[in-house]
Scaffold this motif. Structure first.
Motif, PDB file in Angstrom:
ATOM      1  N   ILE A 110       0.836  -1.208   0.000  1.00  0.00           N
ATOM      2  CA  ILE A 110       0.000   0.000   0.000  1.00  0.00           C
ATOM      3  C   ILE A 110       0.869   1.255   0.000  1.00  0.00           C
ATOM      4  O   ILE A 110       0.596   2.211  -0.723  1.00  0.00           O
ATOM      5  CB  ILE A 110      -0.966  -0.016   1.199  1.00  0.00           C
ATOM      6  CG1 ILE A 110      -2.019  -1.095   0.996  1.00  0.00           C
ATOM      7  CG2 ILE A 110      -1.614   1.353   1.400  1.00  0.00           C
ATOM      8  CD1 ILE A 110      -2.862  -1.376   2.212  1.00  0.00           C
ATOM      9  N   MET A 111       1.912   1.268   0.807  1.00  0.00           N
ATOM     10  CA  MET A 111       2.801   2.438   0.851  1.00  0.00           C
ATOM     11  C   MET A 111       3.482   2.661  -0.496  1.00  0.00           C
ATOM     12  O   MET A 111       3.612   3.805  -0.957  1.00  0.00           O
ATOM     13  CB  MET A 111       3.845   2.268   1.951  1.00  0.00           C
ATOM     14  CG  MET A 111       3.254   2.359   3.343  1.00  0.00           C
ATOM     15  SD  MET A 111       4.495   2.336   4.667  1.00  0.00           S
ATOM     16  CE  MET A 111       5.131   0.689   4.532  1.00  0.00           C
ATOM     17  N   LEU A 112       3.914   1.593  -1.148  1.00  0.00           N
ATOM     18  CA  LEU A 112       4.564   1.727  -2.449  1.00  0.00           C
ATOM     19  C   LEU A 112       3.576   2.206  -3.508  1.00  0.00           C
ATOM     20  O   LEU A 112       3.920   3.037  -4.351  1.00  0.00           O
ATOM     21  CB  LEU A 112       5.196   0.399  -2.857  1.00  0.00           C
ATOM     22  CG  LEU A 112       6.398  -0.016  -2.023  1.00  0.00           C
ATOM     23  CD1 LEU A 112       6.817  -1.439  -2.370  1.00  0.00           C
ATOM     24  CD2 LEU A 112       7.558   0.943  -2.226  1.00  0.00           C
ATOM     25  N   LYS A 113       2.367   1.719  -3.465  1.00  0.00           N
ATOM     26  CA  LYS A 113       1.347   2.168  -4.412  1.00  0.00           C
ATOM     27  C   LYS A 113       1.022   3.649  -4.183  1.00  0.00           C
ATOM     28  O   LYS A 113       0.874   4.420  -5.131  1.00  0.00           O
ATOM     29  CB  LYS A 113       0.085   1.311  -4.260  1.00  0.00           C
ATOM     30  CG  LYS A 113      -1.002   1.654  -5.237  1.00  0.00           C
ATOM     31  CD  LYS A 113      -0.585   1.397  -6.667  1.00  0.00           C
ATOM     32  CE  LYS A 113      -1.733   1.693  -7.613  1.00  0.00           C
ATOM     33  NZ  LYS A 113      -1.326   1.604  -9.000  1.00  0.00           N
ATOM     34  N   TYR A 114       0.934   4.053  -2.918  1.00  0.00           N
ATOM     35  CA  TYR A 114       0.702   5.460  -2.587  1.00  0.00           C
ATOM     36  C   TYR A 114       1.780   6.343  -3.215  1.00  0.00           C
ATOM     37  O   TYR A 114       1.480   7.355  -3.842  1.00  0.00           O
ATOM     38  CB  TYR A 114       0.676   5.631  -1.069  1.00  0.00           C
ATOM     39  CG  TYR A 114       0.825   7.063  -0.606  1.00  0.00           C
ATOM     40  CD1 TYR A 114      -0.250   7.930  -0.648  1.00  0.00           C
ATOM     41  CD2 TYR A 114       2.054   7.544  -0.164  1.00  0.00           C
ATOM     42  CE1 TYR A 114      -0.116   9.247  -0.242  1.00  0.00           C
ATOM     43  CE2 TYR A 114       2.190   8.855   0.239  1.00  0.00           C
ATOM     44  CZ  TYR A 114       1.112   9.701   0.199  1.00  0.00           C
ATOM     45  OH  TYR A 114       1.264  10.996   0.595  1.00  0.00           O
ATOM     46  N   HIS A 115       3.020   5.941  -3.054  1.00  0.00           N
ATOM     47  CA  HIS A 115       4.128   6.717  -3.609  1.00  0.00           C
ATOM     48  C   HIS A 115       4.015   6.821  -5.120  1.00  0.00           C
ATOM     49  O   HIS A 115       4.201   7.900  -5.696  1.00  0.00           O
ATOM     50  CB  HIS A 115       5.465   6.096  -3.209  1.00  0.00           C
ATOM     51  CG  HIS A 115       6.626   6.863  -3.709  1.00  0.00           C
ATOM     52  ND1 HIS A 115       7.272   6.543  -4.878  1.00  0.00           N
ATOM     53  CD2 HIS A 115       7.261   7.949  -3.209  1.00  0.00           C
ATOM     54  CE1 HIS A 115       8.244   7.403  -5.071  1.00  0.00           C
ATOM     55  NE2 HIS A 115       8.264   8.260  -4.077  1.00  0.00           N
ATOM     56  N   ALA A 116       3.703   5.717  -5.772  1.00  0.00           N
ATOM     57  CA  ALA A 116       3.558   5.725  -7.230  1.00  0.00           C
ATOM     58  C   ALA A 116       2.430   6.655  -7.665  1.00  0.00           C
ATOM     59  O   ALA A 116       2.578   7.415  -8.632  1.00  0.00           O
ATOM     60  CB  ALA A 116       3.308   4.312  -7.735  1.00  0.00           C
ATOM     61  N   LEU A 117       1.322   6.631  -6.944  1.00  0.00           N
ATOM     62  CA  LEU A 117       0.191   7.495  -7.285  1.00  0.00           C
ATOM     63  C   LEU A 117       0.526   8.975  -7.087  1.00  0.00           C
ATOM     64  O   LEU A 117       0.108   9.818  -7.889  1.00  0.00           O
ATOM     65  CB  LEU A 117      -1.035   7.109  -6.456  1.00  0.00           C
ATOM     66  CG  LEU A 117      -1.688   5.785  -6.844  1.00  0.00           C
ATOM     67  CD1 LEU A 117      -2.739   5.395  -5.816  1.00  0.00           C
ATOM     68  CD2 LEU A 117      -2.287   5.866  -8.230  1.00  0.00           C
TER      69      LEU A 117
END
Length: 72
Positions: free
Chosen positions: A9-16
């Motif tokens: 989730i944290m990595l997806k947040y960063h990508a978004l």
């Protein structure tokens, strides 16, 4: 929720945040009255490597798929 799921989730947040940096900056301009340069700098702080590198390190240390590295 597992640690791996939270890391994902944290990595997806960063990508978004990186993908939508301009739109986020526009919202900061409207909400706070900052100019676009300042707003983009604020977004850049949130999506900087200083923020994501520790997250990426721990995510990879937890054995997440290397496909998550494709976001960066």
């Amino acid at each position: 929720m597992t640690v791996k799921a939270r890391a994902a989730i944290m990595l997806k947040y960063h990508a978004l945040v990186r993908e939508n940096a301009e739109e986020l900056a526009k919202l900061i301009v409207l909400e706070n009255g900052k100019n676009m340069t300042e707003a983009l700098a604020d977004v850049a702080k949130v999506s900087s490597d200083d923020v994501i590198l520790p997250l990426l390190f721990f995510a990879l240390a937890l054995g997440l798929s290397s496909s998550f590295a494709l976001y960066f």
